[in-house]
Design an enzyme around this catalytic site. Structure first.
Site, short mmCIF file in Angstrom:
data_model
loop_
_atom_site.label_atom_id
_atom_site.label_comp_id
_atom_site.label_asym_id
_atom_site.label_seq_id
_atom_site.Cartn_x
_atom_site.Cartn_y
_atom_site.Cartn_z
N PRO A 165 0.79 -1.24 0.00
CA PRO A 165 0.00 0.00 0.00
C PRO A 165 0.82 1.29 0.00
O PRO A 165 0.79 2.06 0.95
CB PRO A 165 -0.83 -0.13 1.28
CG PRO A 165 0.03 -0.95 2.19
CD PRO A 165 0.76 -1.92 1.31
N CYS A 166 1.51 1.56 -1.10
CA CYS A 166 2.25 2.81 -1.21
C CYS A 166 1.28 4.00 -1.28
O CYS A 166 1.67 5.14 -1.04
CB CYS A 166 3.17 2.80 -2.43
SG CYS A 166 2.33 2.46 -3.98
N HIS A 167 -0.01 3.71 -1.56
CA HIS A 167 -1.00 4.81 -1.61
C HIS A 167 -1.25 5.39 -0.22
O HIS A 167 -1.86 6.44 -0.10
CB HIS A 167 -2.31 4.33 -2.25
CG HIS A 167 -2.93 3.15 -1.54
ND1 HIS A 167 -2.59 1.85 -1.83
CD2 HIS A 167 -3.86 3.09 -0.54
CE1 HIS A 167 -3.29 1.03 -1.05
NE2 HIS A 167 -4.05 1.75 -0.25
#
Lengths: 159, 211
Positions: B180-182
């Protein structure tokens, strides 16, 4: 320089390789030879020399795999016409398609192989000769005799 | 897929079908390709399998090695550059094999749809190297529904000054959505950048905050 994704090789050459297999074998066997060809190619692909002609390489493998399948079918004499329904003359295109496969199956094996490797596989006669183990001139003559015989077998319908 | 099977070009002069009377039937290429995939997998020769996946974030391109999902990109409509890169960095034995990615596709769909909180399946982090790999490992620890700033992630990897490098590592995350780089945003409240576009990032964060 890196290799293209193998999928693009299948996309580009899959149809030609199948025609080579189909011209040497009955349809179910042609499917086997096609899949044998691309499986062997997939295995060797990462180590393939970069100056190799992919098309010629695949056609050569396909020929070898087709001959392997023929040898496995020990009950079949090379050149025999396998049992299959007569072409339906009411469907001209389809009948003609089947007729070429049928006519190819009636050629002497050497003629059949040279015609297929040169005309369907796209190999120049020097390479055809290397694959079938003859001189280039002999390969050219066998192919030429084979095409003449095919025209005799099919000529009237296609004239 | 059939449209990708082009007629072979006559690269060698002279020989050709035209010289022969009649022609041969059309090859059953889709069936042949499907069988090749099966045999390649059975023989451990399917190094990189890929498929496209239509989602609310656009058409994704998913790729997997036998170890797990290895790449998610937002260029499923135009995948050639990514496939070339995967061939160069992982293996040229790259084949379209949608069924082999069905589980990964469903897991991503559940994440995007808000019905799962983490990616359910194996991940292959081979494509994240060095500092990028350290960042990716930290990203996996950010809880669902929460965010961290680039500066906080830099702190977490022990390089508090490497804020910009963390941004780069997030953008290069080989497995967005699954990793989850978001959830990494700017300290000033700005949403920051995203490989799939800012709208995709906003959508993912909105889904998480609503779940």
């Amino acid at each position: 320089m890196t290799r293209a994704p193998f999928d693009s090789i299948v996309a580009q050459h899959g149809a030609r390789v199948w025609r080579v297999c189909r011209a040497l074998l009955d349809e179910p066997d042609a499917d086997d030879a096609w899949s044998d060809t691309f499986l062997a190619a997939l295995e060797a692909y990462p180590g393939l020399a970069h100056d190799t002609s992919i098309e010629g390489w695949l056609v050569t493998i396909a020929h070898r795999k087709a001959i392997d399948v023929l040898r496995r079918r020990s009950g079949l004499t090379i050149g025999d016409v396998p049992d299959r329904p007569a072409p339906d003359s009411t469907v001209p295109g389809r009948a003609r398609d089947l007729d070429l496969a049928r006519a190819l199956a009636q050629l002497p094996q050497r003629q059949r192989e040279t015609v297929v490797l040169h005309h369907l596989g796209g190999l120049p006669f020097t390479e055809v000769a290397a694959v079938v183990g003859s001189s280039a001139d002999a390969a050219r003559r066998a192919s030429s005799d084979g095409v003449r015989r095919l025209r005799e077998l099919l000529g009237e319908r296609d004239a | 897929m059939p449209e990708r099977f082009d007629e072979p070009t006559r690269s060698l002069a002279e020989p050709g079908l035209d010289a022969l009377p009649g022609s041969l039937p059309a090859p059953p290429l889709d069936a042949l390709h499907a069988r090749l995939i099966e045999r390649a997998a059975a023989n451990d020769l399917l190094d990189v399998a890929y498929r496209r996946l239509d989602t609310g974030l656009g058409t994704l391109l998913l790729a997997a090695t036998p170890a797990g999902l290895v790449s998610v990109t937002f260029d499923g409509d135009d995948p050639d550059a990514t496939l070339e890169r995967l061939a160069a960095t992982l293996s040229p034995r790259v084949l379209e094999a949608p069924a082999r990615l069905d589980d990964a596709a469903r897991a991503l769909e559940r994440l995007i749809g808000g019905s799962a909180r983490s990616f359910d399946g194996a991940l292959d982090l081979t494509l994240a190297h060095g500092f990028g790999r350290q960042v990716v490992e930290r990203l996996r620890e950010i809880p669902y529904g929460e965010t961290r700033s680039y500066a906080q992630v830099a702190q977490a990897v022990g390089s508090p000054k490497a804020v910009r490098a963390v941004g780069t590592a997030c953008r290069k995350n080989p497995l967005p959505i699954a990793v989850p780089c978001h959830r990494v945003v700017r300290s000033d409240g700005g949403i920051g950048q995203y490989a799939g576009g800012v709208e995709a990032k906003r959508l993912l964060l909105t889904i998480e905050s609503a779940a």
